[in-house]
Design a protein around this motif. Sequence first.
Motif, PDB file in Angstrom:
ATOM      1  N   LYS A 116      72.954  52.948  86.796  1.00 43.80           N
ATOM      2  CA  LYS A 116      74.067  53.547  86.562  1.00 43.80           C
ATOM      3  C   LYS A 116      75.207  53.369  86.582  1.00 43.80           C
ATOM      4  N   GLY A 117      75.917  53.715  85.619  1.00 47.74           N
ATOM      5  CA  GLY A 117      77.668  53.603  85.474  1.00 47.74           C
ATOM      6  C   GLY A 117      77.987  52.096  84.688  1.00 47.74           C
ATOM      7  N   SER A 118      77.145  51.424  83.770  1.00 44.50           N
ATOM      8  CA  SER A 118      76.971  50.550  83.918  1.00 44.50           C
ATOM      9  C   SER A 118      77.258  50.154  82.422  1.00 44.50           C
ATOM     10  N   ILE A 119      77.825  49.250  81.108  1.00 43.13           N
ATOM     11  CA  ILE A 119      77.517  49.577  79.880  1.00 43.13           C
ATOM     12  C   ILE A 119      76.961  48.764  79.407  1.00 43.13           C
ATOM     13  N   PHE A 120      75.724  49.026  79.064  1.00 49.43           N
ATOM     14  CA  PHE A 120      74.017  47.642  78.753  1.00 49.43           C
ATOM     15  C   PHE A 120      74.395  47.877  77.125  1.00 49.43           C
ATOM     16  N   GLY A 121      74.177  46.588  76.667  1.00 43.21           N
ATOM     17  CA  GLY A 121      73.789  46.034  76.033  1.00 43.21           C
ATOM     18  C   GLY A 121      72.746  46.500  74.871  1.00 43.21           C
TER      19      GLY A 121
ATOM     20  N   GLU B 208      86.940  54.166  78.901  1.00 43.39           N
ATOM     21  CA  GLU B 208      87.653  55.198  79.551  1.00 43.39           C
ATOM     22  C   GLU B 208      86.435  55.964  80.179  1.00 43.39           C
ATOM     23  N   LEU B 209      85.406  56.432  79.816  1.00 42.37           N
ATOM     24  CA  LEU B 209      84.370  57.229  79.568  1.00 42.37           C
ATOM     25  C   LEU B 209      83.627  56.362  80.931  1.00 42.37           C
ATOM     26  N   ARG B 210      83.091  54.973  80.944  1.00 41.19           N
ATOM     27  CA  ARG B 210      82.834  54.271  82.013  1.00 41.19           C
ATOM     28  C   ARG B 210      83.764  54.746  83.733  1.00 41.19           C
ATOM     29  N   LYS B 211      84.675  54.650  83.276  1.00 44.19           N
ATOM     30  CA  LYS B 211      85.491  54.796  84.490  1.00 44.19           C
ATOM     31  C   LYS B 211      84.825  56.436  84.586  1.00 44.19           C
ATOM     32  N   LYS B 212      84.741  57.225  84.614  1.00 45.92           N
ATOM     33  CA  LYS B 212      84.382  58.409  84.542  1.00 45.92           C
ATOM     34  C   LYS B 212      82.770  58.322  85.188  1.00 45.92           C
TER      35      LYS B 212
ATOM     36  N   PRO C 130      78.354  63.744  78.882  1.00 48.30           N
ATOM     37  CA  PRO C 130      76.903  63.178  78.521  1.00 48.30           C
ATOM     38  C   PRO C 130      76.488  62.597  80.042  1.00 48.30           C
ATOM     39  N   GLU C 131      75.900  62.160  81.159  1.00 42.62           N
ATOM     40  CA  GLU C 131      75.305  61.212  81.815  1.00 42.62           C
ATOM     41  C   GLU C 131      74.836  60.297  81.388  1.00 42.62           C
ATOM     42  N   LEU C 132      74.152  59.890  80.096  1.00 41.59           N
ATOM     43  CA  LEU C 132      74.125  58.463  79.853  1.00 41.59           C
ATOM     44  C   LEU C 132      74.001  59.213  77.959  1.00 41.59           C
TER      45      LEU C 132
END
Length: 300
Positions: free
Chosen positions: A28-33, A176-180, A150-152
Amino acid sequence: MNILEVHHLHKAYENHIALQDVSLSIPKGSIFGLLGPNGAGKTTLIRIINQIIDRDSGEIFFNNEKLQSKHIPFIGYLPEERGLYKKMQVWDQLIYFARLKGMPLQEAKTKVNYWLDKLEIQSWREKKIEDLSKGMAQKIQFIATVIHEPELLILDEPFSGFDPVNAELIKNEILELRKKGITIVLSTHRMESIELLCDHIAMIHQSKLILSGGLLEVKRKFRKKIYKVILEPYGDLEVPKEWKSITADNQMIFEVPLQEKSPNVLLNEMIAIGEVQGFSEIIPTMEEIFIQQIKSHSYE
């Protein structure tokens, strides 16, 4: 905590296996490649998560619940094949998509205005999609995807069609979206984007998961313990054959294997033979790891 967990996912189309025993976790809250060559199975996985197609076997959990239709509003999806209505005006298009996401009309208007201002495109509001360039239309598609926060958020090749300036703008919006607190899955062939943005990665090839983990953890796993040394030698220097070396002006640049030494011992040896201008470990890029892994896991 993981927002999404995939357990032993399998999907086949007639005689073609698209996914074979794929398991992965997205924090949760990550950027996943999500990486892999064309035809690897990435799009199939994304479509199953979005409940566009069904799996043959395996389980998916969203926030510790089995993935169900009730979770669809909490997932945003930007497909590689963009889908806008060409005859509709920008404003009407974005209001329509916001309402589809369940937004009340007034909130939809507020959000659309916010994004048109944010991306400095208020002047486009009455333009039809067919009158926009590919890059302009991409911005509208991006807004339509993220407007309900969205959450994801699943982005499939989000930088496609953008010039470098607008690619940088979208990159900053993703951050910015990840910061949210929004979790982002980024499926792309642009390895520099993976390096810049992602915390975790998974690589799929020929329907199988072949690599996963934290970005730094993965890069360290494939390091070869070779150091780049920039040196001004005190005198004539005989370079060992195993060192790759370049001479420029008074400087020599080496690639020195660490072998059984510690970095401190190697550095002291370099200091003894010259003025050290630079000393750093050579860590493989994601592009190098990607190519190496695809080659090593390809069928004969």
